[in-house]
Design a protein around this motif. Structure first.
Motif, mmCIF file in Angstrom:
data_model
loop_
_atom_site.group_PDB
_atom_site.id
_atom_site.type_symbol
_atom_site.label_atom_id
_atom_site.label_comp_id
_atom_site.label_asym_id
_atom_site.label_seq_id
_atom_site.Cartn_x
_atom_site.Cartn_y
_atom_site.Cartn_z
ATOM 1 N N PHE A 33 0.827 -1.204 0.000
ATOM 2 C CA PHE A 33 0.000 0.000 0.000
ATOM 3 C C PHE A 33 0.864 1.258 0.000
ATOM 4 N N SER A 34 1.826 1.326 0.917
ATOM 5 C CA SER A 34 2.636 2.543 1.039
ATOM 6 C C SER A 34 3.487 2.770 -0.206
ATOM 7 N N ARG A 35 4.051 1.695 -0.789
ATOM 8 C CA ARG A 35 4.894 1.858 -1.968
ATOM 9 C C ARG A 35 4.097 2.147 -3.230
ATOM 10 N N MET A 36 2.818 1.845 -3.197
ATOM 11 C CA MET A 36 1.937 2.206 -4.307
ATOM 12 C C MET A 36 1.342 3.602 -4.126
ATOM 13 N N GLY A 37 1.634 4.234 -2.987
ATOM 14 C CA GLY A 37 1.124 5.574 -2.744
ATOM 15 C C GLY A 37 -0.294 5.615 -2.220
ATOM 16 N N ILE A 38 -0.736 4.516 -1.576
ATOM 17 C CA ILE A 38 -2.074 4.458 -0.995
ATOM 18 C C ILE A 38 -1.960 4.582 0.518
ATOM 19 N N PRO A 39 -2.457 5.666 1.114
ATOM 20 C CA PRO A 39 -2.380 5.827 2.575
ATOM 21 C C PRO A 39 -3.166 4.733 3.291
ATOM 22 N N LEU A 40 -2.717 4.415 4.503
ATOM 23 C CA LEU A 40 -3.361 3.345 5.256
ATOM 24 C C LEU A 40 -4.544 3.867 6.071
ATOM 25 N N ARG A 41 -5.404 4.633 5.446
ATOM 26 C CA ARG A 41 -6.699 4.999 5.998
ATOM 27 C C ARG A 41 -7.723 4.361 5.070
ATOM 28 N N LEU A 42 -7.945 3.079 5.283
ATOM 29 C CA LEU A 42 -8.646 2.271 4.289
ATOM 30 C C LEU A 42 -10.160 2.370 4.387
ATOM 31 N N GLY A 43 -10.664 2.553 5.596
ATOM 32 C CA GLY A 43 -12.111 2.603 5.772
ATOM 33 C C GLY A 43 -12.784 1.351 5.233
ATOM 34 N N ASP A 44 -13.919 1.542 4.586
ATOM 35 C CA ASP A 44 -14.644 0.427 3.967
ATOM 36 C C ASP A 44 -14.461 0.400 2.458
ATOM 37 N N SER A 45 -13.445 1.091 1.973
ATOM 38 C CA SER A 45 -13.229 1.182 0.527
ATOM 39 C C SER A 45 -12.790 -0.150 -0.046
ATOM 40 N N ARG A 93 11.404 0.798 -7.752
ATOM 41 C CA ARG A 93 12.258 1.914 -7.314
ATOM 42 C C ARG A 93 11.844 2.399 -5.924
ATOM 43 N N LEU A 94 10.547 2.500 -5.693
ATOM 44 C CA LEU A 94 10.076 2.905 -4.367
ATOM 45 C C LEU A 94 10.445 1.866 -3.317
ATOM 46 N N SER A 95 10.469 0.599 -3.722
ATOM 47 C CA SER A 95 10.904 -0.457 -2.803
ATOM 48 C C SER A 95 12.370 -0.283 -2.441
ATOM 49 N N HIS A 96 13.207 -0.001 -3.430
ATOM 50 C CA HIS A 96 14.624 0.242 -3.156
ATOM 51 C C HIS A 96 14.789 1.392 -2.164
ATOM 52 N N LYS A 97 14.041 2.460 -2.400
ATOM 53 C CA LYS A 97 14.123 3.617 -1.505
ATOM 54 C C LYS A 97 13.698 3.246 -0.096
ATOM 55 N N TYR A 98 12.629 2.464 0.018
ATOM 56 C CA TYR A 98 12.160 2.032 1.337
ATOM 57 C C TYR A 98 13.215 1.192 2.052
ATOM 58 N N TYR A 99 13.783 0.221 1.348
ATOM 59 C CA TYR A 99 14.774 -0.646 1.986
ATOM 60 C C TYR A 99 15.962 0.152 2.518
ATOM 61 N N LEU A 100 16.493 1.048 1.695
ATOM 62 C CA LEU A 100 17.732 1.742 2.045
ATOM 63 C C LEU A 100 17.509 2.912 3.001
ATOM 64 N N SER A 101 16.387 3.603 2.889
ATOM 65 C CA SER A 101 16.197 4.800 3.709
ATOM 66 C C SER A 101 15.387 4.545 4.971
ATOM 67 N N SER A 102 14.643 3.456 5.001
ATOM 68 C CA SER A 102 13.769 3.202 6.151
ATOM 69 C C SER A 102 14.078 1.868 6.834
ATOM 70 N N ALA A 103 13.912 0.766 6.113
ATOM 71 C CA ALA A 103 14.036 -0.549 6.737
ATOM 72 C C ALA A 103 15.424 -0.801 7.305
ATOM 73 N N ILE A 104 16.456 -0.506 6.527
ATOM 74 C CA ILE A 104 17.821 -0.759 6.968
ATOM 75 C C ILE A 104 18.189 0.141 8.150
ATOM 76 N N SER A 105 17.734 1.397 8.114
ATOM 77 C CA SER A 105 18.000 2.308 9.230
ATOM 78 C C SER A 105 17.312 1.833 10.506
ATOM 79 N N SER A 106 16.076 1.354 10.373
ATOM 80 C CA SER A 106 15.354 0.826 11.529
ATOM 81 C C SER A 106 16.067 -0.387 12.103
ATOM 82 N N LEU A 107 16.552 -1.257 11.232
ATOM 83 C CA LEU A 107 17.289 -2.432 11.689
ATOM 84 C C LEU A 107 18.565 -2.025 12.416
ATOM 85 N N ALA A 108 19.272 -1.030 11.902
ATOM 86 C CA ALA A 108 20.498 -0.559 12.548
ATOM 87 C C ALA A 108 20.205 -0.047 13.951
#
Length: 235
Positions: A33-45, A93-108
């Motif tokens: 959802f996040s990498r596709m640009g869909i916010p996680l306010r899903l409601g009943d949609s 590409r958004l996945s690459h950005k997520y891995y390097l800027s978010s996931a890896i930093s969180s793991l560190a």
């Protein structure tokens, strides 16, 4: 359970289903959802409603979700014909950005907290394995961004590649898998008793999540992007 067009016996994902139901089915889908640009306010949609609202191609979204939810999922030629190369490239590409800027930093950060009771020599060992894993990811993503994605964009615009160039493309993920396995082994087997159990658990969960997510990322490259490139090149 209903049979899909591909000989599998998993429930077919449909754009008519509620997006919240999809998350309930597999929590790992949150990253899609996040990498596709869909916010996680899903409601009943429904999935279709959210995709339309946020200008996301529904067929691409469903295909990626199928790969995340169903192990060894193999897209059909019909599915691949319904999606666009640039949409998959954008997701990767958004996945690459997520891995390097978010996931890896969180793991560190988790590893640094986990290592607080460790001696300096133990910290050096763990940091060494972490840094090797990070370098392998950076090296691999750089190769894809530099060598594979531009060729995919050229094919999407109607150009053709020479056979020699296409045949030389390699996408080897074995080093990444080896490095994350080494890091997981260190955390699982060799930490001193002073390390907090809750931090070991949280860190291992993060490593396992990252490992699983990267496996799905690899599957998208191998079963979606590369076949689409081959077909666009007339092979």
């Amino acid at each position: 359970m209903t049979e899909t067009n591909y000989g599998q016996t998993e429930s077919r994902l449909s754009g008519k289903m509620k997006a919240a139901e999809l998350v309930d089915r597999d929590i790992n889908i949150l990253g899609v959802f996040s990498r596709m640009g869909i916010p996680l306010r899903l409601g009943d949609s429904t999935i279709e409603e959210l995709c339309r609202k946020y200008n996301v191609d529904t067929a691409t979204f469903l295909l990626v979700c199928n790969i995340y939810i169903q192990e060894d999922y193999l897209p059909s030629d019909q599915e691949l014909s319904q999606i666009k190369m640039n949409g998959i490239l954008s997701y990767l590409r958004l996945s690459h950005k997520y891995y390097l800027s978010s996931a890896i930093s969180s793991l560190a950060s988790m590893l640094e907290t986990l290592m607080e009771p460790c001696g300096e020599s133990q910290r050096k060992v763990i940091r060494k394995f972490y840094n090797e894993y990070k370098r392998e990811l950076e090296k691999h993503f750089e190769y894809e961004e530099t060598n594979i994605f531009p060729l995919a964009e050229a094919l999407a615009s109607g150009k053709k590649l020479s056979g020699d160039i296409f045949d030389q493309l390699e996408d080897d993920h074995s080093n990444i898998e080896e490095k994350i396995h080494d890091l997981k082994s260190i955390v699982t087997k060799y930490l001193p008793s002073e390390c907090k159990e809750e931090m070991i658990t949280v860190t291992l969960l993060m490593i396992h999540y990252l490992e699983n997510d990267l496996e799905r990322h690899t599957a998208i490259e191998d079963t979606v992007l590369l076949p689409m490139m081959s077909k666009a090149n007339g092979e």
